[in-house]
Motif scaffolding. Sequence first.
Motif, PDB file in Angstrom:
ATOM      1  N   ARG A   1       0.841  -1.085   0.075  1.00  0.00           N
ATOM      2  CA  ARG A   1      -0.096   0.109  -0.055  1.00  0.00           C
ATOM      3  C   ARG A   1       0.753   1.273   0.016  1.00  0.00           C
ATOM      4  NH1 ARG A   1      -2.794  -2.851   4.014  1.00  0.00           N
ATOM      5  NH2 ARG A   1      -2.011  -1.512   5.535  1.00  0.00           N
ATOM      6  N   SER A   2       2.016   1.088   0.819  1.00  0.00           N
ATOM      7  CA  SER A   2       2.887   2.319   0.818  1.00  0.00           C
ATOM      8  C   SER A   2       3.538   2.790  -0.610  1.00  0.00           C
ATOM      9  CB  SER A   2       3.971   2.164   1.654  1.00  0.00           C
ATOM     10  OG  SER A   2       4.745   3.078   1.854  1.00  0.00           O
ATOM     11  N   LEU A   3       3.924   1.561  -1.428  1.00  0.00           N
ATOM     12  CA  LEU A   3       4.377   1.935  -2.688  1.00  0.00           C
ATOM     13  C   LEU A   3       3.580   2.214  -3.788  1.00  0.00           C
ATOM     14  CD1 LEU A   3       7.338  -0.525  -2.976  1.00  0.00           C
ATOM     15  CD2 LEU A   3       7.628   1.702  -1.964  1.00  0.00           C
ATOM     16  N   ALA A   4       2.273   1.638  -3.402  1.00  0.00           N
ATOM     17  CA  ALA A   4       1.090   2.248  -4.265  1.00  0.00           C
ATOM     18  C   ALA A   4       0.893   3.550  -4.202  1.00  0.00           C
ATOM     19  CB  ALA A   4      -0.206   1.169  -3.971  1.00  0.00           C
ATOM     20  N   CYS A   5       0.695   4.080  -3.103  1.00  0.00           N
ATOM     21  CA  CYS A   5       0.844   5.655  -3.060  1.00  0.00           C
ATOM     22  C   CYS A   5       1.785   6.436  -3.845  1.00  0.00           C
ATOM     23  CB  CYS A   5       1.049   5.948  -1.595  1.00  0.00           C
ATOM     24  SG  CYS A   5      -0.306   5.417  -0.471  1.00  0.00           S
TER      25      CYS A   5
ATOM     26  N   ILE B   1      -5.161  11.933  -3.301  1.00  0.00           N
ATOM     27  CA  ILE B   1      -4.723  12.459  -2.284  1.00  0.00           C
ATOM     28  C   ILE B   1      -5.591  12.306  -0.783  1.00  0.00           C
ATOM     29  CG2 ILE B   1      -4.472  15.081  -1.087  1.00  0.00           C
ATOM     30  CD1 ILE B   1      -3.534  15.820  -4.069  1.00  0.00           C
ATOM     31  N   PRO B   2      -6.914  12.135  -0.969  1.00  0.00           N
ATOM     32  CA  PRO B   2      -7.810  11.908   0.421  1.00  0.00           C
ATOM     33  C   PRO B   2      -7.372  10.486   0.832  1.00  0.00           C
ATOM     34  CG  PRO B   2      -9.171  13.008  -1.143  1.00  0.00           C
ATOM     35  CD  PRO B   2      -7.821  12.828  -1.911  1.00  0.00           C
ATOM     36  N   LEU B   3      -6.941   9.685  -0.183  1.00  0.00           N
ATOM     37  CA  LEU B   3      -6.600   8.013   0.087  1.00  0.00           C
ATOM     38  C   LEU B   3      -5.452   7.849   0.730  1.00  0.00           C
ATOM     39  CD1 LEU B   3      -7.101   5.200  -2.372  1.00  0.00           C
ATOM     40  CD2 LEU B   3      -5.082   5.791  -1.307  1.00  0.00           C
ATOM     41  N   ILE B   4      -4.214   8.932   0.022  1.00  0.00           N
ATOM     42  CA  ILE B   4      -3.117   8.922   0.576  1.00  0.00           C
ATOM     43  C   ILE B   4      -2.913   9.629   1.893  1.00  0.00           C
ATOM     44  CG2 ILE B   4      -0.686   9.754  -0.049  1.00  0.00           C
ATOM     45  CD1 ILE B   4      -1.529   9.446  -2.968  1.00  0.00           C
ATOM     46  N   MET B   5      -3.662  10.467   2.099  1.00  0.00           N
ATOM     47  CA  MET B   5      -3.667  11.418   3.626  1.00  0.00           C
ATOM     48  C   MET B   5      -4.086  10.259   4.588  1.00  0.00           C
ATOM     49  SD  MET B   5      -2.676  13.708   5.481  1.00  0.00           S
ATOM     50  CE  MET B   5      -2.505  15.115   4.328  1.00  0.00           C
TER      51      MET B   5
ATOM     52  N   ASP C   1       6.609   6.272   5.197  1.00  0.00           N
ATOM     53  CA  ASP C   1       7.474   7.251   4.421  1.00  0.00           C
ATOM     54  C   ASP C   1       7.046   7.219   2.707  1.00  0.00           C
ATOM     55  OD1 ASP C   1       9.177   7.616   6.406  1.00  0.00           O
ATOM     56  OD2 ASP C   1      10.564   6.301   5.585  1.00  0.00           O
ATOM     57  N   GLY C   2       6.310   5.992   2.667  1.00  0.00           N
ATOM     58  CA  GLY C   2       5.633   6.152   1.032  1.00  0.00           C
ATOM     59  C   GLY C   2       4.513   7.045   0.593  1.00  0.00           C
ATOM     60  N   PRO C   3       3.657   6.977   1.628  1.00  0.00           N
ATOM     61  CA  PRO C   3       2.325   8.079   1.568  1.00  0.00           C
ATOM     62  C   PRO C   3       2.783   9.513   1.540  1.00  0.00           C
ATOM     63  CG  PRO C   3       1.983   6.610   3.421  1.00  0.00           C
ATOM     64  CD  PRO C   3       3.153   6.067   2.650  1.00  0.00           C
ATOM     65  N   LEU C   4       3.966   9.530   2.596  1.00  0.00           N
ATOM     66  CA  LEU C   4       4.333  11.009   2.939  1.00  0.00           C
ATOM     67  C   LEU C   4       5.150  11.469   1.625  1.00  0.00           C
ATOM     68  CD1 LEU C   4       4.580  13.409   4.826  1.00  0.00           C
ATOM     69  CD2 LEU C   4       6.763  12.196   5.796  1.00  0.00           C
ATOM     70  N   LEU C   5       6.015  10.751   1.220  1.00  0.00           N
ATOM     71  CA  LEU C   5       6.724  11.037  -0.027  1.00  0.00           C
ATOM     72  C   LEU C   5       5.672  11.487  -1.005  1.00  0.00           C
ATOM     73  CD1 LEU C   5       9.131  11.999  -1.577  1.00  0.00           C
ATOM     74  CD2 LEU C   5       9.336   9.481  -2.025  1.00  0.00           C
ATOM     75  N   ALA C   6       4.592  10.800  -1.224  1.00  0.00           N
ATOM     76  CA  ALA C   6       3.931  10.704  -2.427  1.00  0.00           C
ATOM     77  C   ALA C   6       2.840  12.311  -2.267  1.00  0.00           C
ATOM     78  CB  ALA C   6       2.682   9.925  -2.188  1.00  0.00           C
ATOM     79  N   LEU C   7       2.736  12.656  -0.835  1.00  0.00           N
ATOM     80  CA  LEU C   7       2.089  13.817  -0.603  1.00  0.00           C
ATOM     81  C   LEU C   7       3.042  14.939  -0.900  1.00  0.00           C
ATOM     82  CD1 LEU C   7       0.336  13.084   2.724  1.00  0.00           C
ATOM     83  CD2 LEU C   7      -0.786  13.599   0.510  1.00  0.00           C
ATOM     84  N   TYR C   8       4.173  15.015  -0.729  1.00  0.00           N
ATOM     85  CA  TYR C   8       5.228  15.765  -1.024  1.00  0.00           C
ATOM     86  C   TYR C   8       5.319  15.815  -2.630  1.00  0.00           C
ATOM     87  CZ  TYR C   8       7.298  17.008   3.404  1.00  0.00           C
ATOM     88  OH  TYR C   8       7.740  17.572   4.708  1.00  0.00           O
ATOM     89  N   LEU C   9       5.395  14.959  -3.269  1.00  0.00           N
ATOM     90  CA  LEU C   9       5.280  14.728  -4.834  1.00  0.00           C
ATOM     91  C   LEU C   9       4.156  15.573  -5.530  1.00  0.00           C
ATOM     92  CD1 LEU C   9       6.672  11.254  -5.336  1.00  0.00           C
ATOM     93  CD2 LEU C   9       7.956  13.470  -5.901  1.00  0.00           C
ATOM     94  N   LEU C  10       3.264  15.282  -4.868  1.00  0.00           N
ATOM     95  CA  LEU C  10       1.812  15.837  -5.747  1.00  0.00           C
ATOM     96  C   LEU C  10       1.570  17.354  -5.257  1.00  0.00           C
ATOM     97  CD1 LEU C  10      -0.587  12.727  -4.755  1.00  0.00           C
ATOM     98  CD2 LEU C  10       0.069  13.596  -6.858  1.00  0.00           C
TER      99      LEU C  10
END
Length: 217
Positions: A151-155, A167-171, A204-213
């Motif tokens: 799930r982390s890497l899917a984000c 974004i809501p899903l990742i958060m 770390d996966g979803p957090l980095l995803a948020l930073y990227l988006l």
Amino acid sequence: METNDREQLPKIPKSFWRENLLEEESFAEYIYLVMKLLDSDDDIGKKIVEEVFKEPNMEDIEQKEYLSRISTPEEMIKFVRHPWSLSNIPFILQKAEQMEKDLIPLILKRYQTSTQSVFIENAVQILDKCDIIYIRQLKDMFSNIRSPYARSLACLVFAARKEYDTIPLIMDEYQKMLEYDYDDCDGEYLSNDEEEHEPVDYEDGPLLALYLLYDKF
């Protein structure tokens, strides 16, 4: 919100970014940089790729030869379960693209239940390059993905593909992973090496995803 619409991103308070800093040299950053390095257009990226690919060793050559003999999606799935040489990833992704229609559904099916870190890491490299219809299927099945690492890497895949509507899903996943009990990780670690027992910081996966988006990486 449309998948590629950046105009109406959910508001995140500035305090969130101050209180939730990215870890340096995290597993998520490494996976993302590998994903992006191989299709980098900048001069530095090209030089790094050229250096990595300049002199493949015998294992790299043997792996490439084995890859050339793969002819079915089932054989390719078995290959995805084993470590890849970085220098062979462009050829592997090319092979995966050739059989995408039959291969990606098999990858997505296994992605829901697999706890093998090597498979998960290799699968996201393929998913990052596949047709957008499969990314939407990944979104639809997200809640059924068993492994927190998957799930982390899917984000990260959602962020790499600029899927702003996730974004809501990742958060939500980030908040859940902050509270994740590592004692329940069921033996899943970043490395398959039994001597290494360093648990993964899944958040770390979803957090980095948020930073990227939000263009903060």
